[in-house]
Scaffold this motif. Structure first.
Motif, PDB file in Angstrom:
ATOM      1  N   HIS A 258     -19.663 -22.368 -13.865  1.00 13.54           N
ATOM      2  CA  HIS A 258     -20.469 -21.648 -14.856  1.00 13.54           C
ATOM      3  C   HIS A 258     -21.407 -22.543 -15.641  1.00 13.54           C
ATOM      4  N   THR A 259     -21.306 -23.852 -15.489  1.00 15.76           N
ATOM      5  CA  THR A 259     -21.916 -24.760 -16.471  1.00 15.76           C
ATOM      6  C   THR A 259     -23.439 -24.713 -16.477  1.00 15.76           C
ATOM      7  N   TRP A 260     -24.052 -24.185 -15.401  1.00 15.75           N
ATOM      8  CA  TRP A 260     -25.507 -24.066 -15.400  1.00 15.75           C
ATOM      9  C   TRP A 260     -25.997 -23.018 -16.394  1.00 15.75           C
ATOM     10  N   LEU A 261     -25.159 -22.021 -16.691  1.00 20.30           N
ATOM     11  CA  LEU A 261     -25.626 -20.863 -17.460  1.00 20.30           C
ATOM     12  C   LEU A 261     -25.974 -21.202 -18.910  1.00 20.30           C
ATOM     13  N   PRO A 262     -25.094 -21.860 -19.688  1.00 23.67           N
ATOM     14  CA  PRO A 262     -25.472 -22.152 -21.082  1.00 23.67           C
ATOM     15  C   PRO A 262     -26.747 -22.985 -21.181  1.00 23.67           C
ATOM     16  N   ASP A 263     -26.894 -23.976 -20.293  1.00 26.21           N
ATOM     17  CA  ASP A 263     -28.107 -24.809 -20.336  1.00 26.21           C
ATOM     18  C   ASP A 263     -29.344 -23.989 -19.986  1.00 26.21           C
ATOM     19  N   ALA A 264     -29.236 -23.141 -18.959  1.00 29.75           N
ATOM     20  CA  ALA A 264     -30.380 -22.321 -18.569  1.00 29.75           C
ATOM     21  C   ALA A 264     -30.769 -21.355 -19.681  1.00 29.75           C
ATOM     22  N   HIS A 265     -29.792 -20.733 -20.323  1.00 31.96           N
ATOM     23  CA  HIS A 265     -30.082 -19.786 -21.394  1.00 31.96           C
ATOM     24  C   HIS A 265     -30.725 -20.467 -22.598  1.00 31.96           C
ATOM     25  N   VAL A 266     -30.187 -21.605 -22.978  1.00 32.70           N
ATOM     26  CA  VAL A 266     -30.692 -22.282 -24.172  1.00 32.70           C
ATOM     27  C   VAL A 266     -32.134 -22.732 -23.978  1.00 32.70           C
ATOM     28  N   GLU A 267     -32.463 -23.207 -22.785  1.00 36.45           N
ATOM     29  CA  GLU A 267     -33.808 -23.725 -22.554  1.00 36.45           C
ATOM     30  C   GLU A 267     -34.801 -22.650 -22.112  1.00 36.45           C
ATOM     31  N   ALA A 268     -34.321 -21.537 -21.571  1.00 40.02           N
ATOM     32  CA  ALA A 268     -35.230 -20.490 -21.096  1.00 40.02           C
ATOM     33  C   ALA A 268     -35.926 -19.812 -22.266  1.00 40.02           C
ATOM     34  N   PRO A 269     -37.190 -19.372 -22.089  1.00 39.85           N
ATOM     35  CA  PRO A 269     -37.817 -18.539 -23.115  1.00 39.85           C
ATOM     36  C   PRO A 269     -37.049 -17.225 -23.237  1.00 39.85           C
ATOM     37  N   THR A 270     -37.156 -16.577 -24.390  1.00 33.24           N
ATOM     38  CA  THR A 270     -36.368 -15.367 -24.661  1.00 33.24           C
ATOM     39  C   THR A 270     -36.501 -14.301 -23.576  1.00 33.24           C
ATOM     40  N   PRO A 271     -37.702 -13.969 -23.075  1.00 34.82           N
ATOM     41  CA  PRO A 271     -37.784 -12.918 -22.045  1.00 34.82           C
ATOM     42  C   PRO A 271     -36.993 -13.259 -20.786  1.00 34.82           C
ATOM     43  N   ILE A 272     -36.963 -14.529 -20.428  1.00 31.36           N
ATOM     44  CA  ILE A 272     -36.255 -14.930 -19.218  1.00 31.36           C
ATOM     45  C   ILE A 272     -34.751 -14.928 -19.464  1.00 31.36           C
ATOM     46  N   SER A 273     -34.318 -15.266 -20.664  1.00 28.72           N
ATOM     47  CA  SER A 273     -32.897 -15.115 -20.996  1.00 28.72           C
ATOM     48  C   SER A 273     -32.476 -13.653 -20.919  1.00 28.72           C
ATOM     49  N   VAL A 274     -33.361 -12.764 -21.339  1.00 26.85           N
ATOM     50  CA  VAL A 274     -33.083 -11.330 -21.266  1.00 26.85           C
ATOM     51  C   VAL A 274     -32.822 -10.908 -19.821  1.00 26.85           C
ATOM     52  N   VAL A 275     -33.688 -11.322 -18.906  1.00 28.02           N
ATOM     53  CA  VAL A 275     -33.548 -10.949 -17.501  1.00 28.02           C
ATOM     54  C   VAL A 275     -32.370 -11.674 -16.861  1.00 28.02           C
ATOM     55  N   LEU A 276     -32.209 -12.945 -17.199  1.00 34.19           N
ATOM     56  CA  LEU A 276     -31.118 -13.731 -16.630  1.00 34.19           C
ATOM     57  C   LEU A 276     -29.761 -13.124 -16.975  1.00 34.19           C
ATOM     58  N   ALA A 277     -29.540 -12.838 -18.253  1.00 28.42           N
ATOM     59  CA  ALA A 277     -28.256 -12.284 -18.686  1.00 28.42           C
ATOM     60  C   ALA A 277     -28.092 -10.831 -18.260  1.00 28.42           C
ATOM     61  N   GLY A 278     -29.173 -10.071 -18.344  1.00 24.98           N
ATOM     62  CA  GLY A 278     -29.065  -8.648 -18.071  1.00 24.98           C
ATOM     63  C   GLY A 278     -28.963  -8.307 -16.603  1.00 24.98           C
ATOM     64  N   LEU A 279     -29.579  -9.125 -15.733  1.00 20.60           N
ATOM     65  CA  LEU A 279     -29.694  -8.722 -14.329  1.00 20.60           C
ATOM     66  C   LEU A 279     -29.190  -9.750 -13.318  1.00 20.60           C
ATOM     67  N   LEU A 280     -29.569 -11.028 -13.462  1.00 21.22           N
ATOM     68  CA  LEU A 280     -29.195 -11.987 -12.429  1.00 21.22           C
ATOM     69  C   LEU A 280     -27.685 -12.145 -12.312  1.00 21.22           C
ATOM     70  N   LEU A 281     -26.992 -12.100 -13.438  1.00 21.81           N
ATOM     71  CA  LEU A 281     -25.539 -12.187 -13.376  1.00 21.81           C
ATOM     72  C   LEU A 281     -24.959 -10.978 -12.655  1.00 21.81           C
ATOM     73  N   LYS A 282     -25.607  -9.832 -12.790  1.00 25.68           N
ATOM     74  CA  LYS A 282     -25.113  -8.613 -12.144  1.00 25.68           C
ATOM     75  C   LYS A 282     -25.303  -8.662 -10.632  1.00 25.68           C
ATOM     76  N   VAL A 283     -26.306  -9.413 -10.181  1.00 27.65           N
ATOM     77  CA  VAL A 283     -26.484  -9.575  -8.740  1.00 27.65           C
ATOM     78  C   VAL A 283     -25.271 -10.289  -8.146  1.00 27.65           C
ATOM     79  N   GLY A 284     -24.748 -11.296  -8.860  1.00 24.21           N
ATOM     80  CA  GLY A 284     -23.546 -11.975  -8.391  1.00 24.21           C
ATOM     81  C   GLY A 284     -22.358 -11.036  -8.327  1.00 24.21           C
ATOM     82  N   ALA A 285     -22.170 -10.232  -9.369  1.00 17.82           N
ATOM     83  CA  ALA A 285     -21.060  -9.272  -9.382  1.00 17.82           C
ATOM     84  C   ALA A 285     -21.241  -8.215  -8.308  1.00 17.82           C
ATOM     85  N   TYR A 286     -22.462  -7.730  -8.133  1.00 14.65           N
ATOM     86  CA  TYR A 286     -22.745  -6.731  -7.102  1.00 14.65           C
ATOM     87  C   TYR A 286     -22.455  -7.294  -5.713  1.00 14.65           C
ATOM     88  N   GLY A 287     -22.840  -8.546  -5.469  1.00 11.15           N
ATOM     89  CA  GLY A 287     -22.576  -9.165  -4.183  1.00 11.15           C
ATOM     90  C   GLY A 287     -21.088  -9.256  -3.893  1.00 11.15           C
TER      91      GLY A 287
END
Length: 527
Positions: A258-287
């Motif tokens: 999981h360690t990539w996630l906190p770093d990616a969220h902290v450095e990502a601009p807010t809109p990309i954090s929105v998409v990353l948390a809201g959708l990209l994580l769900k792709v992993g769960a869906y898979g």
């Protein structure tokens, strides 16, 4: 409804292609085109939801999907190996339909959040639209090759969106994200090739996930359920399932990958954090749900306890890390790790209520987590700082902002009447009712709710109540309440979180029949 899925999937790419011919200095045009493209995606998704047959009772996976589009795409001779056949194959069922609607909605919120991006706007919005198509493609693709293509294409736009428009450590965060996700993709690629060689449609091999789900295996291949073939002493099917757990677990993400996630969220601009948390994580769960559990149900039963334990570890470890954070955005990032652990516990239960709870929690978290990152972004946009000790008593200065913060903090900790409660309750019901593992899994998962309450309530107490205080006097002029654009993003999220908490059938009516059919594949009955 003919070709509607194609329009949802490819329209953003068409607009991105148009953007290539527009001069870069016309940044306002790019944001308007992005908004139009994603808004049309959302409108078409709503039309699909209205026309989706919720009462359809599947008798096979092939009969479970609606709005199906299928055409031959790539046919290539590989000499003695044979002919490789790839199809353009799209469709949605009760699992993917809510996720398509969620994706379209969150992507629109992300565009609105991107409204003030002026630097390199052309590149930003082209990458954003490519990301939009890739995310939707993952949820509607019924050909494994097409799914994998979309899965990989999410990686490149996200890498550049973090690496170019991110914070001071954006290069480190984007490279770490890229390497972790690429590693996970390689595990999935190995399984995809093995399945292609093992699954037949007529006289030829196929990438069709529908054939894979329906168990149309050749009788003498390495991934045949009855095959005695071993690799490193393990059944090939067991190794395939483990590879998928690793590959999709990285994207989820699950502890310890999981360690990539906190770093990616902290450095990502807010809109990309929105998409990353809201959708990209769900792709992993869906898979995990669609591919790992759907294609290898026999192995999933054997590994159910392991999956649930990883989920519990993620819940508690992510929650304890969130409790220790001083950066508001990093706290929200670790809370995502914790909450996605509930999805794993629900999957590990192998019960209809647990599966339904996992899907509901995915949708709920897909609304709550983007809102939390928007809330963190408000403070950062005004002050350039997210350290919680630098703020106090914000409720007196920013009452509207405090109201929205309270709604989503309480939704995150599982307050009854909000969507977070329903998802967690269903997952826990599945955990306590499962015959796959000990009651301790349910008990420890419940403890995770208490940890969530601790870090959310402590943040409220530190930042929003007490005597008003900001660390730097220069920030004082920026401490104004929400703007109209910020309200425009948070109001619909609030409405949906409350509506789903009061009336969960908004999601469950779509998924019930599909989940009930899904659970039958495990031949262990329902709780």
């Amino acid at each position: 409804m003919q070709n509607t899925l194609t329009y949802i999937f490819l329209f953003p790419l068409l607009i991105a292609l148009v953007m290539l011919f527009i001069p870069a200095e016309r940044w306002k045009v790019f944001r308007r085109l992005s908004f139009a493209a994603v808004a049309i995606q959302l409108v078409l998704s709503v039309i699909l939801m209205i026309n989706f047959d919720q009462s359809l009772v599947p008798e096979s996976w092939e009969g479970a999907f609606q709005f199906v589009e299928k055409a031959n795409w790539i046919n290539m001779s590989l000499g003695s190996i044979g002919t490789i056949s790839i199809q353009y194959y799209l469709g949605v069922d009760g699992i993917s339909m809510p996720l398509v609607a969620l994706s379209s909605f969150v992507l629109l919120i992300g565009v609105i959040s991107s409204w003030n991006i002026e630097e390199k706007a052309k590149g930003y919005h082209i990458l954003y639209l490519v990301l939009s198509s890739s995310i939707i493609g993952c949820f509607i693709a019924l050909d494994f090759f097409l799914f994998y293509l979309c899965f990989e294409f999410m990686l490149l736009p996200m890498f550049f969106l973090i690496g170019i428009w991110g914070g001071s450590r954006r290069s480190y965060a984007s490279i770490k994200f890229f390497l972790y996700t690429l590693l996970g993709s390689l595990f999935i690629l190995v399984v995809m090739i093995g399945l292609y060689l093992s699954v037949v449609d007529g006289d030829s091999s196929t990438f069709s996930m529908v054939k894979m789900l329906d168990g149309a295996y050749a009788s003498d291949t390495v991934l045949d359920p009855g095959s005695p073939q071993l690799i490193f002493g393990y059944s090939a099917r067991v190794l395939a399932f483990i590879f998928l757990i690793i590959g999709f677990g990285i994207k989820l993400p699950a502890v310890p990958v999981h360690t990539w996630l906190p770093d990616a969220h902290v450095e990502a601009p807010t809109p990309i954090s929105v998409v990353l948390a809201g959708l990209l994580l769900k792709v992993g769960a869906y898979g995990l749900l669609r591919i790992a559990y759907g294609i290898f149900p026999d192995v999933a039963i054997d590994f159910s306890g392991f999956v649930a334990i990883i989920g519990v570890i993620s819940i508690l470890y992510g929650g304890m890390n969130a409790l220790a954070q001083r950066d508001l955005k990093r706290m929200v990032a670790y809370s995502s790790v914790s909450h996605m652990g509930f999805v794993l516990v629900g999957l590990g239960s192998i019960t209809s209520v647990g599966f339904s709870g996992s899907l509901f929690h995915m949708i709920s978290h897909g609304l709550i987590s983007p809102a939390l990152f928007l809330i963190a972004g408000v403070i950062y946009d005004r002050t350039g700082n997210r350290q919680m000790e630098n703020f106090s008593g914000l409720a007196a200065k920013m009452p509207v902002y405090t109201f929205f913060m309270a709604v989503f903090f309480f939704a995150g900790l599982g307050l009854p009447g909000l969507s977070g409660f329903v998802g967690e309750l269903m997952v826990l019901m599945g955990a306590f009712g499962s015959s796959q593992f000990s009651l301790w899994i349910g008990i420890l998962s419940t403890l995770g709710i208490a940890v969530s309450a601790a870090y959310f309530l402590w943040t409220i107490q530190r930042m929003f109540y007490g005597k008003y205080f900001v660390r730097e006097s220069a920030w004082e002029s920026s401490m104004f309440d929400l703007t109209a654009r910020e309200k425009l993003m948070l109001i619909p999220l609030t409405i949906l979180v409350i509506a789903m908490g009061i009336y969960p059938r908004l999601v469950l009516d779509y998924s019930n029949e599909t989940i009930n059919f899904f659970i039958q594949q495990f031949s262990i009955g329902q709780p």
